[in-house]
Design a protein around this motif. Structure first.
Motif, PDB file in Angstrom:
ATOM      1  N   LEU A  66       0.759  -1.235  -0.214  1.00 52.59           N
ATOM      2  CA  LEU A  66      -0.040  -0.077   0.107  1.00 52.59           C
ATOM      3  C   LEU A  66       1.040   1.120   0.148  1.00 52.59           C
ATOM      4  N   THR A  67       2.008   1.284   0.837  1.00 57.17           N
ATOM      5  CA  THR A  67       2.918   2.374   0.743  1.00 57.17           C
ATOM      6  C   THR A  67       3.560   2.482  -0.569  1.00 57.17           C
ATOM      7  N   TYR A  68       3.987   1.512  -1.249  1.00 54.19           N
ATOM      8  CA  TYR A  68       4.328   1.676  -2.308  1.00 54.19           C
ATOM      9  C   TYR A  68       3.886   2.160  -3.473  1.00 54.19           C
ATOM     10  N   MET A  69       2.404   1.744  -3.700  1.00 54.65           N
ATOM     11  CA  MET A  69       1.337   2.137  -4.532  1.00 54.65           C
ATOM     12  C   MET A  69       1.100   3.522  -4.253  1.00 54.65           C
ATOM     13  N   GLY A  70       1.043   3.829  -3.161  1.00 54.93           N
ATOM     14  CA  GLY A  70       0.717   5.260  -2.707  1.00 54.93           C
ATOM     15  C   GLY A  70       1.907   6.227  -3.220  1.00 54.93           C
ATOM     16  N   ASN A  71       2.884   5.733  -3.102  1.00 61.13           N
ATOM     17  CA  ASN A  71       4.201   6.557  -3.789  1.00 61.13           C
ATOM     18  C   ASN A  71       4.191   6.419  -5.109  1.00 61.13           C
ATOM     19  N   VAL A  72       4.031   5.379  -5.824  1.00 61.60           N
ATOM     20  CA  VAL A  72       3.900   5.214  -7.189  1.00 61.60           C
ATOM     21  C   VAL A  72       2.918   6.556  -7.883  1.00 61.60           C
ATOM     22  N   PHE A  73       1.746   6.521  -7.453  1.00 63.49           N
ATOM     23  CA  PHE A  73       0.872   7.572  -8.079  1.00 63.49           C
ATOM     24  C   PHE A  73       1.356   8.901  -7.858  1.00 63.49           C
TER      25      PHE A  73
END
Length: 307
Positions: A66-73
């Protein structure tokens, strides 16, 4: 058409999330990435704990994702274990691989479709048999064998090319590696085009065009080839992402520092941020390529309409 594009874009969202989640889980079971950060010696518990906190590896996998996907966006693909942002690695690797992929795709389109049309129109003749045998040989020989042979003959023995591509990878030095990368796909494009041309050659619309007295070139280019290219376009469109992600062998042989090289280094060093970041972009390439292929169907065949 607009509604179809919007619907396809919405369909891409769960596919993107599912693909990235699967990759994230697979990469995280490769092993303990912290174990390789201290060299040959094992990290002491305090250092290992600090490294896990710094890279967020002390969190549960679902929270890491979740942290990674939040950063990706927000455009943040994380930081490699050497302290370099993954976006910087992408900035140097993707332009090289894109040039290499463009050479491979152009070779597939120009050489593959040309040979496919020639053999499809001359099915059963010596040129057809010769091309079929040649494509079968190309498909049977592994890419690393083809690459090493061309590197040895053209680069070392005859000195026609550089055995190792320069660090800035100019386009002229990527011609032979691009042909090596495209060799198997080129053979499939040739055989696929040949089959499609041979089947559509007996279609009613082709016989009608010939009966009208249309020139042979117009019959082939405007009627026969246009309708025969739909399966070929499908293959080439899906092959774009496969070539970019599957260039590891070719880039290793010719010392090309592209996406394949970075993925190899990331897997070798268990650098999860690098691997997941690059694969995430490749997933996007696959999805966009498939969308463009679907839209090209309507261009090739006027009977296809999207509501």
């Amino acid at each position: 058409m607009g509604r179809y594009v919007i619907r396809r874009l919405l369909q891409m969202v769960p596919v993107f999330i599912g693909a990235t989640l699967l990759i994230f889980l697979m990469v995280n079971v490769m092993g303990d990435p912290v174990a390789g950060l201290c060299g040959d010696r094992e990290c002491d518990p305090a250092t290992a704990a600090q490294l896990r906190r710094d890279f967020g590896l002390d969190q549960p996998v679902w929270r890491q994702y979740l942290t990674y996907m939040g950063n990706v966006f927000t455009g943040d693909f994380g930081t490699a274990f050497n302290g370099q942002p993954v976006t910087e690695l992408m900035g140097t690797a993707f332009p090289v691989t894109v040039r290499l992929t463009v050479v491979a795709i152009v070779a597939e389109i120009v050489i593959g479709i040309t040979l496919g049309v020639i053999t499809g129109l001359r099915r059963g003749r010596p040129v057809d048999t010769a091309v079929l045998v040649l494509t079968l040989v190309v498909i049977s020989v592994p890419t690393f064998v083809t690459g090493l042979l061309l590197q040895l003959l053209l680069g070392v023995k005859w000195e026609w090319i550089r055995p190792s591509v320069s660090s800035y990878a100019p386009l002229d030095e990527l011609i032979v590696p691009g042909l090596v990368l495209a060799s198997v796909s080129l053979a499939y494009v040739t055989r696929l085009t040949r089959t499609s041309i041979a089947e559509n050659r007996r279609a009613d619309y082709v016989r009608t065009a010939i009966a009208k007295g249309l020139p042979r070139r117009r019959v082939v280019t405007r009627h026969l080839l246009r309708n025969s290219l739909i399966p070929v376009v499908t293959f080439i469109g899906t092959d774009v992402g496969a070539l970019m992600g599957g260039a590891i062998v070719t880039e290793r042989i010719f010392n090309i520092h592209g996406v394949g090289y970075q993925l190899y280094q990331g897997i070798l060093r268990q650098n999860t941020q690098t691997v997941v970041g690059f694969v995430t972009v490749l997933v996007l390439v696959f999805l966009v390529a498939n969308l463009l292929v679907d839209l090209l169907y309507a261009v090739l065949d006027p009977r296809i309409r999207y509501a």
